[in-house]
Write a protein that holds these residues in place. Structure first.
Motif, PDB file in Angstrom:
ATOM      1  N   HIS A  20      -5.018   5.422   1.824  1.00  0.00           N
ATOM      2  CA  HIS A  20      -4.525   4.498   0.859  1.00  0.00           C
ATOM      3  C   HIS A  20      -4.772   3.091   1.368  1.00  0.00           C
ATOM      4  CE1 HIS A  20      -3.106   7.909  -1.198  1.00  0.00           C
ATOM      5  NE2 HIS A  20      -2.113   8.155  -0.242  1.00  0.00           N
ATOM      6  N   ILE A  21      -4.867   2.717   2.455  1.00  0.00           N
ATOM      7  CA  ILE A  21      -5.465   1.523   3.011  1.00  0.00           C
ATOM      8  C   ILE A  21      -6.888   1.094   2.729  1.00  0.00           C
ATOM      9  CG2 ILE A  21      -5.768   0.048   5.063  1.00  0.00           C
ATOM     10  CD1 ILE A  21      -3.289   0.942   6.247  1.00  0.00           C
ATOM     11  N   ILE A  42       0.800  -1.191   0.029  1.00  0.00           N
ATOM     12  CA  ILE A  42      -0.050  -0.015  -0.037  1.00  0.00           C
ATOM     13  C   ILE A  42       0.879   1.195  -0.029  1.00  0.00           C
ATOM     14  CG2 ILE A  42      -1.754   1.235   1.569  1.00  0.00           C
ATOM     15  CD1 ILE A  42      -2.895  -1.181   0.262  1.00  0.00           C
ATOM     16  N   HIS A  43       0.512   2.281  -0.654  1.00  0.00           N
ATOM     17  CA  HIS A  43       1.161   3.344  -0.940  1.00  0.00           C
ATOM     18  C   HIS A  43       1.162   4.122   0.442  1.00  0.00           C
ATOM     19  CE1 HIS A  43       2.331   7.306  -2.537  1.00  0.00           C
ATOM     20  NE2 HIS A  43       1.323   8.009  -2.255  1.00  0.00           N
ATOM     21  N   GLY A  44       2.518   4.593   0.794  1.00  0.00           N
ATOM     22  CA  GLY A  44       2.558   5.107   1.914  1.00  0.00           C
ATOM     23  C   GLY A  44       2.965   4.398   3.243  1.00  0.00           C
ATOM     24  N   VAL A  45       2.831   3.189   3.301  1.00  0.00           N
ATOM     25  CA  VAL A  45       3.110   2.267   4.211  1.00  0.00           C
ATOM     26  C   VAL A  45       4.591   1.870   4.105  1.00  0.00           C
ATOM     27  CG1 VAL A  45       2.950  -0.381   5.411  1.00  0.00           C
ATOM     28  CG2 VAL A  45       0.804   1.136   4.334  1.00  0.00           C
ATOM     29  N   ASN A  46       5.683   2.452   4.652  1.00  0.00           N
ATOM     30  CA  ASN A  46       6.965   2.576   4.572  1.00  0.00           C
ATOM     31  C   ASN A  46       7.470   2.590   5.867  1.00  0.00           C
ATOM     32  OD1 ASN A  46       7.039   2.973   2.042  1.00  0.00           O
ATOM     33  ND2 ASN A  46       6.717   4.978   1.956  1.00  0.00           N
ATOM     34  N   ARG A  83       0.479  12.550   7.596  1.00  0.00           N
ATOM     35  CA  ARG A  83       1.037  11.399   6.874  1.00  0.00           C
ATOM     36  C   ARG A  83       0.302  10.230   7.352  1.00  0.00           C
ATOM     37  NH1 ARG A  83       7.243   9.488   7.462  1.00  0.00           N
ATOM     38  NH2 ARG A  83       7.290   7.905   5.837  1.00  0.00           N
ATOM     39  N   LEU A  84      -0.064   9.896   8.557  1.00  0.00           N
ATOM     40  CA  LEU A  84      -0.911   8.783   8.824  1.00  0.00           C
ATOM     41  C   LEU A  84      -2.331   8.852   8.310  1.00  0.00           C
ATOM     42  CD1 LEU A  84       0.019   8.661  12.932  1.00  0.00           C
ATOM     43  CD2 LEU A  84       0.396   6.839  11.171  1.00  0.00           C
ATOM     44  N   GLN A  85      -2.846   9.925   8.181  1.00  0.00           N
ATOM     45  CA  GLN A  85      -4.220   9.868   7.691  1.00  0.00           C
ATOM     46  C   GLN A  85      -4.238   9.626   6.137  1.00  0.00           C
ATOM     47  OE1 GLN A  85      -7.273  13.025  10.063  1.00  0.00           O
ATOM     48  NE2 GLN A  85      -6.094  13.984   8.465  1.00  0.00           N
ATOM     49  N   HIS A 108       4.037  -2.898  10.797  1.00  0.00           N
ATOM     50  CA  HIS A 108       3.962  -3.661  12.322  1.00  0.00           C
ATOM     51  C   HIS A 108       3.250  -2.876  13.060  1.00  0.00           C
ATOM     52  CE1 HIS A 108       6.932  -6.497  10.580  1.00  0.00           C
ATOM     53  NE2 HIS A 108       7.619  -5.565   9.899  1.00  0.00           N
ATOM     54  N   ARG A 109       3.389  -1.639  13.304  1.00  0.00           N
ATOM     55  CA  ARG A 109       2.653  -0.869  14.425  1.00  0.00           C
ATOM     56  C   ARG A 109       1.152  -0.913  14.038  1.00  0.00           C
ATOM     57  NH1 ARG A 109       4.377   4.578  14.386  1.00  0.00           N
ATOM     58  NH2 ARG A 109       3.489   4.660  16.440  1.00  0.00           N
ATOM     59  N   LEU A 110       0.859  -0.668  12.855  1.00  0.00           N
ATOM     60  CA  LEU A 110      -0.602  -0.786  12.393  1.00  0.00           C
ATOM     61  C   LEU A 110      -1.098  -1.837  12.838  1.00  0.00           C
ATOM     62  CD1 LEU A 110      -0.306   0.813   8.889  1.00  0.00           C
ATOM     63  CD2 LEU A 110      -1.770   1.543  10.810  1.00  0.00           C
ATOM     64  N   LYS A 111      -0.712  -3.171  12.530  1.00  0.00           N
ATOM     65  CA  LYS A 111      -1.093  -4.597  12.885  1.00  0.00           C
ATOM     66  C   LYS A 111      -1.221  -4.503  14.445  1.00  0.00           C
ATOM     67  CE  LYS A 111      -1.633  -7.907  10.743  1.00  0.00           C
ATOM     68  NZ  LYS A 111      -3.018  -8.425   9.991  1.00  0.00           N
ATOM     69  N   ARG A 112      -0.312  -4.438  14.994  1.00  0.00           N
ATOM     70  CA  ARG A 112      -0.020  -4.305  16.650  1.00  0.00           C
ATOM     71  C   ARG A 112      -1.168  -3.653  17.238  1.00  0.00           C
ATOM     72  NH1 ARG A 112       5.247  -3.730  16.759  1.00  0.00           N
ATOM     73  NH2 ARG A 112       5.091  -1.677  17.595  1.00  0.00           N
TER      74      ARG A 112
END
Lengths: 404, 404
Positions: free
Chosen positions: A312-313, A268-272, A305-307, A277-281
């Motif tokens: 994009h997700i 996904i664009h922007g997931v760098n 940036r998070l938004q 890992h933090r998103l999933k956790r």
């Protein structure tokens, strides 16, 4: 006929937008005002409070002649890509000028800044990279890198949000070799980031904050909005039961992150930088969008940036798609959302010069840009009740709005 | 101690389940009753009406000694894979017998049928393939192919749903070379597919239909359910506001299909023969799950098959994962949901013989089967209010329920 282009979000159209529109007309003396407007999602990674057709109608009533959709793939991006997409779209319609609001107010300084940057490009990119390596956010890192090559506050202050965007437009014009003349108007009073309403010209941020906090038009909000916007907001709430905001998308977003693998998240664009890992956790531990954002926010991963990552997700926007657009120098199509009779006359006159297809609905064999638009559209409407979803989705296939 | 295994969904536990449980105890004279139970989603492609812990508690109260979760990857599959997964799971716990209900009621005929099938395997698969090529549904095609090799109604009628499952268990036992003795009990009165309640022993289908149509416990439903089930259903509705059913997942499902590409859809288990095109085409035109199913249903794509496809889309279950399990001959782990003191004693006694790890919560580095379980779990809870979602999600990490 000569056209002036405006790059807008109208989220929602407020008195400040009216001021800018009127000034732009006066300053450029254009025959036709063309707004390229973000559709479902906005540059700072938020859903538009009401849908694009409602916002198009207001714009036409308030003096815009043509409303085109800024393709989604450009709408939710950092200022350079956003600006480049907007300029390419305006260029497709043979717009003579682009008129943007800025804190600075002097267009020649923007142009000079562009040439300074060109001269010291390598130095700038090296510095920017170094600054980013130390863990700074992108806005902060670029501010420092600009300063090193002499672009300090004395000239255009490139830490101000509207100056940054304006600088993006000027860069876009030069980089895509577009014959559009940039014009700027000094922004009236309020600050882009103002959180509270203190004047009849208030920032869109403060107006949205007021609207969403109360879930209705308060007298404070009303004081900042033309009648048409008030009516449209009321009507949207009445028909659809909601205004769009992140919290409404939270269950969807949480579901998506929880059911995607780390590998899928990384596409996904922007997931760098390991944010997957933090998103999933964190996904299974939060109970609201706000809560999630506060859990995720760092110096490096700013709110905006998070938004954008979340947009994009939600819309399933892949890295490789955005990568493929970075060096495009023309828009693949122009999606016409609405026009006045004057706008129609303009398009008729320019018809032969316009090379890109002018479209309205989605097509059977869309290219990747239109396909992304369709995904973003469906994601945007997904929170509405079923019947309303079908109804608003149908608008996307209909001819443009025409104001007679 | 000797254990008898039952393969169950308990969706919800009703008087017929009680009858089967009591009969199985009597017939096998087992010291310990082990139920391998589907967790979040069921074999015919539906979400469980209430969550697995609520269902586990009922089972323990009603006489089951150990409840294990049938891994999700086996739970929503055609009868052969479903049965194989269940048999492998029971085998891991050294179960002596498996006792299933069937329309036929004579276990030797199932065993004979297995040997006949083995003898004519090639012929059977050839016929099955040919039947499928003519556009028949899988159940119909296999019925015809069985008939050609002599497995006709005179023996076990392999067009009856519980005979089909029972035959799957017998095949599973032979194919994985498992030392479990199959036992069958003739099903009591009602038909698996009965749509209406006409007796205190009614089909789970008819009971769910009654419950979901009224959104509450009606006197008709009550007449078919033990007290414990009634209490659990009431309690679930009170705490979570809903019982789980497809319509509640419709917005999520529609959102997913609309935002996935055709290529992505094709990676999902069960998405074959171009159904992705029909899914995409219809997704933006339907306003309910029922409406969507009716639009998609064909002779070939039966209701059950479509529902399974929807489960796999919702849970992001990929073809390659399921493909990798087809020839597994042992369970990767045993997930213990609950036990009585007797169940605990049984496990203690067998401890040294049990080779697979006995787990309860999700682990930090789950294998692909447990990972799929976690995704299915999150998808299942995703429709609940945020606070309840967090609460029920936490159960998944806790020790097993122990009934003292």
């Amino acid at each position: 006929m000569k056209a002036c282009g405006l790059i807008v979000e109208y989220n929602p159209f407020h008195n400040g937008h009216q001021y800018h529109l009127d000034q732009a007309k006066k300053v450029t003396n254009a025959d036709c005002m063309i707004a390229v407007m973000s559709g479902n999602f906005l540059q700072r990674g938020e859903p538009a409070i009401i849908d694009k057709y409602a916002r198009t109608k207001i714009a036409l009533q308030q003096g815009v002649d043509i409303v085109i959709e800024l393709p989604f793939v450009y709408a939710v991006q950092h200022s350079d890509l956003f600006a480049r997409g907007a300029i390419m779209t305006l260029d497709a319609l043979k717009t003579s000028t682009v008129c943007f609001g800025s804190e600075h107010g002097e267009v020649n300084d923007f142009i000079e800044a562009y040439h300074i940057l060109e001269l010291h490009k390598d130095q700038f990119h090296k510095d920017l990279k170094e600054e980013l390596t130390t863990g700074k956010s992108f806005p902060e890192a670029s501010k420092n890198a600009y300063s090193t090559i002499g672009l300090t506050k004395g000239k255009v202050d490139l830490s101000q949000p509207n100056n940054i965007l304006g600088f993006g437009y000027v860069k876009g014009i030069f980089q895509t070799n577009t014959p559009i003349t940039p014009v700027t108007i000094k922004r009236y009073k309020n600050d882009f980031h103002d959180q509270d309403i203190a004047h009849s010209i208030a920032s869109a941020t403060s107006i949205r904050k007021e609207l969403l906090a109360y879930g209705k038009l308060t007298s404070k909000a009303v004081s900042t909005l033309p009648d048409m916007t008030q009516k449209a907001l009321d009507q949207y709430l009445l028909s659809n039961g909601i205004w769009h905001e992140w919290e409404k998308y939270f269950p969807l977003l949480q579901y998506r992150v929880l059911t995607m693998s780390h590998e899928e998240l990384r596409t996904i664009h922007g997931v760098n930088e390991g944010i997957e890992h933090r998103l999933k956790r964190t996904a299974s531990q939060v109970d609201s969008f706000k809560n999630w954002m506060e859990t995720l926010k760092t110096k490096r991963y700013t709110w905006t940036r998070l938004q954008r990552v979340f947009v994009h997700i939600l819309t399933n926007t892949k890295k490789d798609l955005i990568q493929s657009l970075l060096h495009a120098d023309e828009a693949p199509y122009v999606r016409l959302l609405g026009m006045t009779q004057k706008g129609r006359a303009y398009l008729k006159e320019k018809k032969k010069q316009i090379e890109q297809p002018i479209i309205t609905g989605f097509k059977k064999d869309p290219g990747p840009v239109l396909q992304a638009e369709e995904r973003a559209t469906d994601a945007y409407y997904s929170i509405l009740p079923s019947k309303q979803k079908l109804k608003l989705r149908k608008q996307e296939l209909e001819p443009p709005i025409i104001l007679s």
